[in-house]
Design a protein around this motif. Structure first.
Motif, PDB file in Angstrom:
ATOM      1  N   TYR A   1      31.493  28.888  41.906  1.00 19.38           N
ATOM      2  CA  TYR A   1      32.187  29.953  41.394  1.00 19.38           C
ATOM      3  C   TYR A   1      31.255  30.644  40.565  1.00 19.38           C
ATOM      4  O   TYR A   1      31.128  31.960  40.742  1.00 19.38           O
TER       5      TYR A   1
ATOM      6  N   ASN B   1      36.730  33.391  28.860  1.00 15.64           N
ATOM      7  CA  ASN B   1      38.009  32.786  29.241  1.00 15.64           C
ATOM      8  C   ASN B   1      39.183  33.593  28.543  1.00 15.64           C
ATOM      9  O   ASN B   1      39.327  33.442  27.267  1.00 15.64           O
ATOM     10  N   VAL B   2      39.958  33.853  29.373  1.00 13.10           N
ATOM     11  CA  VAL B   2      41.013  34.660  28.949  1.00 13.10           C
ATOM     12  C   VAL B   2      42.502  33.999  28.919  1.00 13.10           C
ATOM     13  O   VAL B   2      42.711  33.162  29.892  1.00 13.10           O
TER      14      VAL B   2
ATOM     15  N   PRO C   1      39.170  32.445  41.325  1.00  8.86           N
ATOM     16  CA  PRO C   1      38.595  32.456  39.818  1.00  8.86           C
ATOM     17  C   PRO C   1      38.524  31.069  39.311  1.00  8.86           C
ATOM     18  O   PRO C   1      38.253  30.936  38.234  1.00  8.86           O
TER      19      PRO C   1
ATOM     20  N   VAL D   1      35.483  43.567  38.431  1.00 11.31           N
ATOM     21  CA  VAL D   1      35.691  42.400  37.352  1.00 11.31           C
ATOM     22  C   VAL D   1      35.077  41.095  37.906  1.00 11.31           C
ATOM     23  O   VAL D   1      35.307  40.551  38.773  1.00 11.31           O
ATOM     24  N   THR D   2      33.930  40.774  37.055  1.00  9.22           N
ATOM     25  CA  THR D   2      33.423  39.634  37.429  1.00  9.22           C
ATOM     26  C   THR D   2      33.580  38.515  36.151  1.00  9.22           C
ATOM     27  O   THR D   2      34.684  38.238  35.827  1.00  9.22           O
ATOM     28  N   SER D   3      32.670  37.830  35.662  1.00  4.05           N
ATOM     29  CA  SER D   3      32.872  36.685  34.712  1.00  4.05           C
ATOM     30  C   SER D   3      31.619  36.771  33.606  1.00  4.05           C
ATOM     31  O   SER D   3      30.426  36.909  34.167  1.00  4.05           O
TER      32      SER D   3
ATOM     33  N   GLY E   1      47.902  41.653  51.138  1.00  3.99           N
ATOM     34  CA  GLY E   1      46.691  41.696  51.903  1.00  3.99           C
ATOM     35  C   GLY E   1      45.412  40.933  51.644  1.00  3.99           C
ATOM     36  O   GLY E   1      45.638  40.557  50.427  1.00  3.99           O
ATOM     37  N   ASP E   2      44.737  40.649  52.371  1.00  2.00           N
ATOM     38  CA  ASP E   2      43.274  39.888  51.995  1.00  2.00           C
ATOM     39  C   ASP E   2      42.164  40.653  52.090  1.00  2.00           C
ATOM     40  O   ASP E   2      41.975  41.319  52.918  1.00  2.00           O
TER      41      ASP E   2
ATOM     42  N   ALA F   1      46.873  42.627  47.144  1.00  2.00           N
ATOM     43  CA  ALA F   1      46.487  41.055  46.848  1.00  2.00           C
ATOM     44  C   ALA F   1      47.182  40.242  47.909  1.00  2.00           C
ATOM     45  O   ALA F   1      48.111  40.709  48.513  1.00  2.00           O
ATOM     46  N   LEU F   2      46.980  38.936  47.928  1.00  2.00           N
ATOM     47  CA  LEU F   2      47.772  37.976  48.431  1.00  2.00           C
ATOM     48  C   LEU F   2      48.982  37.689  47.570  1.00  2.00           C
ATOM     49  O   LEU F   2      49.416  38.254  46.601  1.00  2.00           O
TER      50      LEU F   2
ATOM     51  N   ALA G   1      40.562  40.899  42.482  1.00  2.00           N
ATOM     52  CA  ALA G   1      40.911  39.841  43.337  1.00  2.00           C
ATOM     53  C   ALA G   1      40.102  38.836  43.521  1.00  2.00           C
ATOM     54  O   ALA G   1      38.809  39.267  43.796  1.00  2.00           O
TER      55      ALA G   1
ATOM     56  N   LYS H   1      45.451  38.354  35.350  1.00  2.00           N
ATOM     57  CA  LYS H   1      45.062  39.581  34.563  1.00  2.00           C
ATOM     58  C   LYS H   1      45.546  40.916  35.519  1.00  2.00           C
ATOM     59  O   LYS H   1      45.941  41.793  34.623  1.00  2.00           O
ATOM     60  N   GLY H   2      45.600  40.621  36.798  1.00  2.00           N
ATOM     61  CA  GLY H   2      45.898  41.967  37.600  1.00  2.00           C
ATOM     62  C   GLY H   2      47.459  42.219  37.232  1.00  2.00           C
ATOM     63  O   GLY H   2      47.816  43.593  37.275  1.00  2.00           O
TER      64      GLY H   2
ATOM     65  N   THR I   1      48.694  40.527  41.627  1.00  2.00           N
ATOM     66  CA  THR I   1      49.757  39.529  41.819  1.00  2.00           C
ATOM     67  C   THR I   1      49.174  38.210  40.916  1.00  2.00           C
ATOM     68  O   THR I   1      49.984  37.462  40.759  1.00  2.00           O
TER      69      THR I   1
ATOM     70  N   THR J   1      35.782  34.965  49.570  1.00  2.00           N
ATOM     71  CA  THR J   1      36.661  35.814  48.795  1.00  2.00           C
ATOM     72  C   THR J   1      35.679  36.572  47.839  1.00  2.00           C
ATOM     73  O   THR J   1      35.827  37.599  47.570  1.00  2.00           O
TER      74      THR J   1
HETATM   75  N1  LIG Z   1      41.450  34.197  33.892  1.00  2.00           N
HETATM   76  C1  LIG Z   1      40.111  33.935  33.082  1.00  2.00           C
HETATM   77  O1  LIG Z   1      39.785  33.478  32.358  1.00  2.00           O
HETATM   78  C2  LIG Z   1      38.868  34.788  33.819  1.00  2.00           C
HETATM   79  C3  LIG Z   1      37.780  34.803  33.087  1.00  2.00           C
HETATM   80  C4  LIG Z   1      36.738  35.384  33.548  1.00  2.00           C
HETATM   81  C5  LIG Z   1      36.841  36.256  34.642  1.00  2.00           C
HETATM   82  N2  LIG Z   1      38.115  36.347  35.397  1.00  2.00           N
HETATM   83  C6  LIG Z   1      37.832  37.117  36.635  1.00  2.00           C
HETATM   84  O2  LIG Z   1      39.029  37.789  36.398  1.00  2.00           O
HETATM   85  C7  LIG Z   1      39.571  38.059  37.713  1.00  2.00           C
HETATM   86  C8  LIG Z   1      41.169  37.966  37.736  1.00  2.00           C
HETATM   87  O3  LIG Z   1      41.214  36.491  37.481  1.00  2.00           O
HETATM   88  P1  LIG Z   1      42.560  35.989  37.143  1.00  2.00           P
HETATM   89  O4  LIG Z   1      42.638  35.050  36.069  1.00  2.00           O
HETATM   90  O5  LIG Z   1      43.755  37.087  37.026  1.00  2.00           O
HETATM   91  O6  LIG Z   1      42.949  34.979  38.527  1.00  2.00           O
HETATM   92  P2  LIG Z   1      44.322  34.791  39.498  1.00  2.00           P
HETATM   93  O7  LIG Z   1      44.183  33.496  40.058  1.00  2.00           O
HETATM   94  O8  LIG Z   1      45.415  34.747  38.438  1.00  2.00           O
HETATM   95  O9  LIG Z   1      44.552  36.115  40.246  1.00  2.00           O
HETATM   96  C9  LIG Z   1      43.761  36.298  41.180  1.00  2.00           C
HETATM   97  C10 LIG Z   1      44.174  37.373  42.237  1.00  2.00           C
HETATM   98  O10 LIG Z   1      43.594  37.525  43.417  1.00  2.00           O
HETATM   99  C11 LIG Z   1      44.301  37.573  44.398  1.00  2.00           C
HETATM  100  N3  LIG Z   1      43.521  37.025  45.492  1.00  2.00           N
HETATM  101  C12 LIG Z   1      42.827  35.891  45.728  1.00  2.00           C
HETATM  102  N4  LIG Z   1      42.156  35.505  46.918  1.00  2.00           N
HETATM  103  C13 LIG Z   1      42.483  36.936  47.457  1.00  2.00           C
HETATM  104  C14 LIG Z   1      42.213  37.174  49.013  1.00  2.00           C
HETATM  105  N5  LIG Z   1      41.471  36.689  49.644  1.00  2.00           N
HETATM  106  N6  LIG Z   1      42.612  38.425  49.144  1.00  2.00           N
HETATM  107  C15 LIG Z   1      43.346  39.433  48.257  1.00  2.00           C
HETATM  108  N7  LIG Z   1      43.779  38.724  47.101  1.00  2.00           N
HETATM  109  C16 LIG Z   1      43.200  37.690  46.888  1.00  2.00           C
HETATM  110  C17 LIG Z   1      45.311  36.712  44.337  1.00  2.00           C
HETATM  111  O11 LIG Z   1      46.407  36.997  45.157  1.00  2.00           O
HETATM  112  C18 LIG Z   1      45.764  37.314  42.625  1.00  2.00           C
HETATM  113  O12 LIG Z   1      46.470  38.407  42.698  1.00  2.00           O
HETATM  114  C19 LIG Z   1      38.803  37.346  38.988  1.00  2.00           C
HETATM  115  O13 LIG Z   1      37.679  38.030  39.284  1.00  2.00           O
HETATM  116  C20 LIG Z   1      38.251  36.069  37.894  1.00  2.00           C
HETATM  117  O14 LIG Z   1      37.015  35.558  38.283  1.00  2.00           O
HETATM  118  C21 LIG Z   1      39.124  35.517  34.831  1.00  2.00           C
END
Ligand SMILES: NC(=O)c1ccc[n+]([C@@H]2O[C@H](COP(=O)([O-])OP(=O)(O)OC[C@H]3O[C@@H](n4cnc5c(N)ncnc54)[C@H](O)[C@@H]3O)[C@@H](O)[C@H]2O)c1
Length: 361
Positions: free
Chosen positions: A157, A190-191, A91, A130-132, A64-65, A40-41, A88, A21-22, A18, A106
């Motif tokens: 973080y 940073n995406v 982030p 997926v980390t960072s 789900g969590d 996901a949430l 999830a 990236k997902g 949700t 989380t």
């Molecule tokens: N967006 C960026 O620039 C970036 C950069 C480096 C790494 N990342 C990593 O990529 C991944 C995705 O990031 P994103 O930008 O899509 O974040 P986002 O906040 O848009 O999405 C996070 C997702 O995780 C889910 N989530 C959060 N807590 C949860 C929980 N307790 N239980 C179930 N689901 C949960 C949310 O519902 C959502 O679907 C993360 O691991 C983030 O750390 C993102």
């Protein structure tokens, strides 16, 4: 035929579908012919890509969590996926200062519960966490970080992502070195791209301000970041997953998916470029802003992915910004957004193919 047709007909389980990236990953996997399952949430706003693209009706969607080990494990048991990606997470750096406990819960227990679910579900042949880029001990030097550099993280973080890497490595060595399931972690920076409306991220903040007819105050204009369009790291994750599925254990471990070494631009350069493409918007820079520590200079060395996966970025910095501005304009028009995302995936794949990048051939 992208990714050697690896995903066609496979059951792929994504956590975090949700999110920004997902949701893009779910769209791309569906395009590749996968049967996509998400855990996901619930989405948090009507602007979320998951909502505007109507993904609830396009893929299997389970709220789900990931801190709930039983719920995650039973979803894996029910789905019996072939491939699993863990996206999830909490982030956001600034939110992690406000809620360190929730962030660690989380980002650490979520990973542990993911790997526990994977190791008790024998159908899973590939699992990627997926980390960072923030997982590395950031020395604020000019060189890019390599996969075997030490983990670290000064803010909650970043530390949670460093820990998530150590957890992944521990599970690989303890449970997955000889199990028929191959495990890796993927680190990106940073995406950016349409569909991201998270708070406290510079590009969503910029478009939110532009939408309201306001100028954005930039908190750290000279910080450089490895900006990438969201499709760049996703192509890395998909490429890695396909290589692991087809060829196995030698791909286990950590992988960086960043821009070319020459492509690290500052926040100010990024926004100036967005303004050239779309002059709606603007910014101001306050002289005396004091903020919590956040890494100022952060680059990834992508030699391993280039040499061993034949992965590399497909977009120039200008194209990255064009794709991003185009994606936000699609959001702001609010029509037919799923098809617009698919068009960007097709266009991205064509650019990668033209550059001779193997996964796109
Ligand atoms: N967006 C960026 O620039 C970036 C950069 C480096 C790494 N990342 C990593 O990529 C991944 C995705 O990031 P994103 O930008 O899509 O974040 P986002 O906040 O848009 O999405 C996070 C997702 O995780 C889910 N989530 C959060 N807590 C949860 C929980 N307790 N239980 C179930 N689901 C949960 C949310 O519902 C959502 O679907 C993360 O691991 C983030 O750390 C993102």
């Amino acid at each position: 035929m992208s990714f050697g047709n690896c995903y066609k007909g496979k059951k792929v389980l994504l956590t975090g579908h949700t999110g920004f990236k997902g949701s893009w990953m779910a769209i791309w996997l569906k395009q590749l012919g996968a049967d996509v399952y998400g855990f996901a949430l619930a989405p948090t706003s009507d602007l979320d890509n998951f909502v505007t693209c109507g993904l609830e009706n396009e893929i299997h969607h389970q709220e789900g969590d990931v801190r709930d080990a039983k719920a995650l494990a039973s979803y894996f048991a029910k789905v019996q996926p072939d491939i699993a990606f863990h996206l999830a997470a909490q982030p956001l750096v600034l939110l992690s200062y406000q809620d360190p406990v929730g962030t660690f819960e989380t980002n650490l227990m979520g990973v542990i519960n993911f790997f526990e679910a994977v190791r008790h579900t024998p159908s899973v042949k590939v699992a990627i966490n997926v980390t960072s880029d923030k997982c590395y001990d950031n020395k604020e030097w000019v060189w890019g970080y390599r996969e075997n550099d030490p983990m670290g993280g000064k803010d909650p973080y970043s530390a949670s992502k460093g820990c998530a890497e150590l957890i992944t490595s521990s599970y690989i060595h303890s449970y997955f070195s000889n199990s028929g399931c191959h495990v890796a972690s993927a680190r990106a920076g940073n995406v950016i791209g349409g569909g991201d409306w998270a708070k406290d991220r510079i590009v969503p903040d910029y478009f939110r301000a532009a939408k309201a007819g306001e100028k954005l105050t930039i908190r750290n204009p000279y910080a450089t970041r490895p900006w990438q369009h969201v499709l760049e790291p996703l192509s890395g994750y998909l490429n890695l997953g396909a290589s692991m599925y087809n060829e196995g254990i030698e791909y286990s471990g950590g992988w960086n998916f960043g821009p070319e070494d020459t492509a690290n631009y500052s926040v100010k350069q990024l926004i100036d470029k967005m303004l050239l493409i779309d002059p709606n918007g603007g910014y101001t820079i306050p002289a005396d802003t004091v903020k919590p520590h956040e890494a100022h200079l952060l680059k990834l060395d992508i030699s391993k992915a280039v040499n061993q996966l034949d992965w590399r970025p497909a977009l120039s910095f200008d194209e990255t910004v064009e794709f991003t501005v185009g994606g936000y304009n699609d959001d702001l028009k609010g029509q037919d957004i799923l098809n617009k995302r698919v068009e960007q995936i097709v266009s991205y794949t064509a650019k990668a193919s033209k550059k001779g990048i193997e996964w796109a051939q």
